[in-house]
Design a protein around this motif. Structure first.
Motif, PDB file in Angstrom:
ATOM      1  N   LYS A  29       0.813  -1.213   0.000  1.00  0.00           N
ATOM      2  CA  LYS A  29       0.000   0.000   0.000  1.00  0.00           C
ATOM      3  C   LYS A  29       0.852   1.271   0.000  1.00  0.00           C
ATOM      4  CE  LYS A  29      -4.060  -2.067   2.219  1.00  0.00           C
ATOM      5  NZ  LYS A  29      -4.932  -1.890   1.044  1.00  0.00           N
ATOM      6  N   LEU A  30       2.032   1.203   0.645  1.00  0.00           N
ATOM      7  CA  LEU A  30       2.880   2.386   0.736  1.00  0.00           C
ATOM      8  C   LEU A  30       3.515   2.765  -0.592  1.00  0.00           C
ATOM      9  CD1 LEU A  30       4.747   1.967   4.143  1.00  0.00           C
ATOM     10  CD2 LEU A  30       3.002   3.637   3.564  1.00  0.00           C
ATOM     11  N   ASN A  31       3.631   1.803  -1.496  1.00  0.00           N
ATOM     12  CA  ASN A  31       4.240   2.096  -2.788  1.00  0.00           C
ATOM     13  C   ASN A  31       3.539   3.250  -3.497  1.00  0.00           C
ATOM     14  OD1 ASN A  31       6.283   0.200  -2.678  1.00  0.00           O
ATOM     15  ND2 ASN A  31       5.057  -1.429  -3.578  1.00  0.00           N
ATOM     16  N   ASP A  32       2.240   3.387  -3.264  1.00  0.00           N
ATOM     17  CA  ASP A  32       1.471   4.451  -3.908  1.00  0.00           C
ATOM     18  C   ASP A  32       1.436   5.737  -3.080  1.00  0.00           C
ATOM     19  OD1 ASP A  32       0.823   2.702  -5.987  1.00  0.00           O
ATOM     20  OD2 ASP A  32      -0.932   1.944  -4.903  1.00  0.00           O
ATOM     21  N   LEU A  33       1.960   5.667  -1.838  1.00  0.00           N
ATOM     22  CA  LEU A  33       1.884   6.823  -0.946  1.00  0.00           C
ATOM     23  C   LEU A  33       3.202   7.569  -0.795  1.00  0.00           C
ATOM     24  CD1 LEU A  33      -0.284   5.342   1.951  1.00  0.00           C
ATOM     25  CD2 LEU A  33      -1.053   6.824   0.101  1.00  0.00           C
ATOM     26  N   LEU A  34       4.299   6.910  -1.128  1.00  0.00           N
ATOM     27  CA  LEU A  34       5.600   7.540  -0.927  1.00  0.00           C
ATOM     28  C   LEU A  34       5.806   8.720  -1.868  1.00  0.00           C
ATOM     29  CD1 LEU A  34       7.919   4.422  -0.458  1.00  0.00           C
ATOM     30  CD2 LEU A  34       6.895   5.876   1.297  1.00  0.00           C
ATOM     31  N   MET A  35       6.401   9.766  -1.337  1.00  0.00           N
ATOM     32  CA  MET A  35       6.682  10.953  -2.120  1.00  0.00           C
ATOM     33  C   MET A  35       7.984  10.775  -2.902  1.00  0.00           C
ATOM     34  SD  MET A  35       5.646  13.933   0.651  1.00  0.00           S
ATOM     35  CE  MET A  35       6.715  13.287   1.954  1.00  0.00           C
ATOM     36  N   LYS A  36       8.285  11.733  -3.749  1.00  0.00           N
ATOM     37  CA  LYS A  36       9.512  11.690  -4.518  1.00  0.00           C
ATOM     38  C   LYS A  36      10.719  11.706  -3.585  1.00  0.00           C
ATOM     39  CE  LYS A  36      11.956  14.047  -8.267  1.00  0.00           C
ATOM     40  NZ  LYS A  36      11.939  15.218  -9.195  1.00  0.00           N
ATOM     41  N   ASN A  37      11.662  10.809  -3.834  1.00  0.00           N
ATOM     42  CA  ASN A  37      12.896  10.679  -3.034  1.00  0.00           C
ATOM     43  C   ASN A  37      12.629  10.246  -1.597  1.00  0.00           C
ATOM     44  OD1 ASN A  37      14.473  11.556  -5.235  1.00  0.00           O
ATOM     45  ND2 ASN A  37      14.133  13.695  -4.684  1.00  0.00           N
ATOM     46  N   GLU A  38      11.443   9.707  -1.326  1.00  0.00           N
ATOM     47  CA  GLU A  38      11.142   9.206   0.023  1.00  0.00           C
ATOM     48  C   GLU A  38      11.468   7.722   0.102  1.00  0.00           C
ATOM     49  OE1 GLU A  38       7.594   9.375   3.381  1.00  0.00           O
ATOM     50  OE2 GLU A  38       7.078   9.620   1.263  1.00  0.00           O
ATOM     51  N   GLU A  39      12.177   7.335   1.132  1.00  0.00           N
ATOM     52  CA  GLU A  39      12.588   5.945   1.314  1.00  0.00           C
ATOM     53  C   GLU A  39      12.189   5.448   2.700  1.00  0.00           C
ATOM     54  OE1 GLU A  39      16.754   5.704   0.665  1.00  0.00           O
ATOM     55  OE2 GLU A  39      16.638   6.297  -1.455  1.00  0.00           O
ATOM     56  N   ILE A  40      11.718   4.215   2.778  1.00  0.00           N
ATOM     57  CA  ILE A  40      11.358   3.611   4.058  1.00  0.00           C
ATOM     58  C   ILE A  40      12.632   3.222   4.799  1.00  0.00           C
ATOM     59  CG2 ILE A  40      10.151   1.710   5.194  1.00  0.00           C
ATOM     60  CD1 ILE A  40       8.318   1.536   2.770  1.00  0.00           C
ATOM     61  N   GLY A  41      12.744   3.668   6.044  1.00  0.00           N
ATOM     62  CA  GLY A  41      13.922   3.350   6.843  1.00  0.00           C
ATOM     63  C   GLY A  41      13.689   2.199   7.805  1.00  0.00           C
ATOM     64  N   TYR A  42      12.487   2.130   8.381  1.00  0.00           N
ATOM     65  CA  TYR A  42      12.201   1.066   9.346  1.00  0.00           C
ATOM     66  C   TYR A  42      10.694   0.908   9.502  1.00  0.00           C
ATOM     67  CZ  TYR A  42      12.960  -2.049  13.286  1.00  0.00           C
ATOM     68  OH  TYR A  42      12.997  -3.159  14.090  1.00  0.00           O
ATOM     69  N   ILE A  43      10.272  -0.335   9.785  1.00  0.00           N
ATOM     70  CA  ILE A  43       8.864  -0.618  10.044  1.00  0.00           C
ATOM     71  C   ILE A  43       8.760  -1.434  11.329  1.00  0.00           C
ATOM     72  CG2 ILE A  43       6.754  -1.718   9.208  1.00  0.00           C
ATOM     73  CD1 ILE A  43       7.744  -1.402   6.378  1.00  0.00           C
ATOM     74  N   GLY A  44       7.944  -0.962  12.266  1.00  0.00           N
ATOM     75  CA  GLY A  44       7.671  -1.693  13.499  1.00  0.00           C
ATOM     76  C   GLY A  44       6.225  -2.173  13.491  1.00  0.00           C
TER      77      GLY A  44
END
Length: 222
Positions: free
Chosen positions: A24-39
């Protein structure tokens, strides 16, 4: 997809929850935004659809499944909205919370302790990075007598730099201070030590490679 979520399963996060979130996050991330951690929450009772917290280089995203997992609510807070972060370790997991500059507090409980510590560390690094960038951007330039531009650093930055330097005593009577081995430090002391290393890196006193090695050593003890 499996390769994409595998890097977020280091602390025994629920694979199904991670897969659902990342898809779901693939469609929500902004330009140059990267996931660092998920809890991911891990409550004592069986929780089919746990809440999750996602930290990126731009914001914190709270993910709350709804309608038996068929839909999901996302609430996000950019790093410049956040005033501070906190971790409270309980018998069953930990509670991670953060306060915003509008005096609002957001919490997510039943986070496994190791995950909560990683979340706290990542959040502190992002806030420190934002603070240092803000200070750097507010620095002004002036010209010296020769007409060349020199950089003027605000007093706040100088004070901040002084805080990370060890105190030096001129007294010959006092015995030299001894530092406890890293392996004997408490969790709070380890967090503080990691933040000091980050400050040294930001001020150019150590190299990125040195910081990465020191960070790896400290995280291995948490």
């Amino acid at each position: 997809m499996k390769d994409q979520i595998k890097k977020f399963l280091n602390e025994e996060q629920d694979p199904k929850a991670i897969e659902k979130i990342t898809s779901k996050l693939n469609d929500l991330l902004m330009k140059n935004e990267e996931i660092g951690y998920i809890g991911v929450q891990k409550k004592p009772a069986l929780t089919v659809f746990p809440d999750s917290i996602v930290l990126t280089n731009k914001r914190i995203i709270i993910c709350q499944p709804k309608n038996l997992g068929l839909s999901m609510d996302f609430i996000d807070y950019t790093w410049d909205q956040i005033e501070g972060t906190f971790v409270k370790e309980n018998i069953l997991g930990s509670e991670f919370s953060f306060s915003t500059k509008t005096d609002m507090t957001v919490s997510i409980d039943y986070i496994p302790k190791t995950q909560a510590r990683k979340i706290f560390t990542y959040a502190k690094e992002q806030l420190d990075f934002l603070k240092n960038n803000t200070v750097h951007n507010t620095a002004t330039t002036a010209k010296d007598d020769s007409g060349e531009e020199v950089e003027e650093i605000e007093t706040e930055e100088v004070t901040h730099y002084a805080e990370i330097m060890p105190a030096v005593s001129n007294s010959t009577e006092s015995a030299p201070a001894t530092e406890k081995p890293t392996s004997e430090l408490t969790q709070d002391e380890l967090f503080a030590k990691l933040q000091n290393y980050k400050k040294l890196l930001d001020n150019g006193l150590i190299l990125q490679g040195e910081y990465d090695a020191l960070k790896k050593e400290i995280l291995s003890l948490m």
